[in-house]
Motif scaffolding. Sequence first.
Motif, mmCIF file in Angstrom:
data_model
loop_
_atom_site.group_PDB
_atom_site.id
_atom_site.type_symbol
_atom_site.label_atom_id
_atom_site.label_comp_id
_atom_site.label_asym_id
_atom_site.label_seq_id
_atom_site.Cartn_x
_atom_site.Cartn_y
_atom_site.Cartn_z
ATOM 1 N N GLN A 111 59.172 8.093 33.445
ATOM 2 C CA GLN A 111 58.158 9.020 33.941
ATOM 3 C C GLN A 111 58.618 10.478 33.996
ATOM 4 N N ALA A 112 59.718 10.820 33.301
ATOM 5 C CA ALA A 112 60.139 12.225 33.230
ATOM 6 C C ALA A 112 59.007 13.013 32.581
ATOM 7 N N LEU A 113 58.707 14.173 33.140
ATOM 8 C CA LEU A 113 57.524 14.937 32.754
ATOM 9 C C LEU A 113 57.917 16.321 32.265
ATOM 10 N N MET A 114 57.240 16.769 31.210
ATOM 11 C CA MET A 114 57.422 18.129 30.719
ATOM 12 C C MET A 114 56.046 18.755 30.517
ATOM 13 N N SER A 115 55.864 19.921 31.090
ATOM 14 C CA SER A 115 54.636 20.681 30.856
ATOM 15 C C SER A 115 54.867 21.598 29.671
ATOM 16 N N LEU A 116 53.879 21.653 28.792
ATOM 17 C CA LEU A 116 53.966 22.501 27.611
ATOM 18 C C LEU A 116 52.980 23.647 27.744
ATOM 19 N N HIS A 117 53.258 24.725 27.065
ATOM 20 C CA HIS A 117 52.425 25.930 27.111
ATOM 21 C C HIS A 117 50.964 25.586 26.798
ATOM 22 N N SER A 118 50.063 26.151 27.547
ATOM 23 C CA SER A 118 48.635 25.852 27.371
ATOM 24 C C SER A 118 48.083 26.364 26.042
ATOM 25 N N GLN A 119 48.796 27.278 25.400
ATOM 26 C CA GLN A 119 48.313 27.838 24.135
ATOM 27 C C GLN A 119 48.740 27.043 22.903
ATOM 28 N N TYR A 120 49.427 25.897 23.107
ATOM 29 C CA TYR A 120 49.665 25.029 21.956
ATOM 30 C C TYR A 120 48.308 24.599 21.409
ATOM 31 N N HIS A 121 48.215 24.504 20.100
ATOM 32 C CA HIS A 121 46.960 24.148 19.444
ATOM 33 C C HIS A 121 47.183 22.893 18.605
ATOM 34 N N TRP A 122 46.309 21.889 18.781
ATOM 35 C CA TRP A 122 46.390 20.652 18.011
ATOM 36 C C TRP A 122 45.914 20.960 16.594
ATOM 37 N N LEU A 123 46.859 21.184 15.719
ATOM 38 C CA LEU A 123 46.590 21.686 14.378
ATOM 39 C C LEU A 123 45.792 20.716 13.508
ATOM 40 N N ASP A 124 46.091 19.431 13.581
ATOM 41 C CA ASP A 124 45.477 18.455 12.673
ATOM 42 C C ASP A 124 44.498 17.517 13.383
ATOM 43 N N GLU A 125 43.884 18.003 14.440
ATOM 44 C CA GLU A 125 42.979 17.163 15.235
ATOM 45 C C GLU A 125 41.839 16.574 14.410
ATOM 46 N N TYR A 126 41.314 17.334 13.485
ATOM 47 C CA TYR A 126 40.154 16.872 12.726
ATOM 48 C C TYR A 126 40.480 16.516 11.275
ATOM 49 N N ASP A 127 41.767 16.425 10.956
ATOM 50 C CA ASP A 127 42.187 16.086 9.597
ATOM 51 C C ASP A 127 42.399 14.591 9.403
#
Length: 133
Positions: free
Chosen positions: A11-27
Amino acid sequence: MTWTLKRNTDQALMSLHSQYHWLDEYDWSSLKQSAPVYTLSGAVDIQQGTMLAGRPITLDCTNARIKRSELEQLQAWVQMPELTMTLTHPDDRTFTVLFASPALTDITPVKVIRAGDEHPDDKFTANINLLTV
């Protein structure tokens, strides 16, 4: 709202920057189809099926930053074979994922850092490459 990556083992947790963009979401499509095969009678045989896993999730760093300490933590996680994690999208969707190969790409410091002057808060850009399982 941010992206979060949680190791399922401890359950180790890492928060990532909110401005990451899912590049291939619709590919990607879960529906896969074989190439047409023609029989001797001229009929066509096309097989279709639904993929249960393997959807790529590439978190693009164009507008996101990651600290050196977080990048080092991710690099340590990458070295754990078959590590499954839960990725939570900023809109609360969740995905069970593992690192794709290569796991981290386009790693670039935001500013030039001289050897010996490294600091855990130094900012980098880095794409994070995942696959659903």
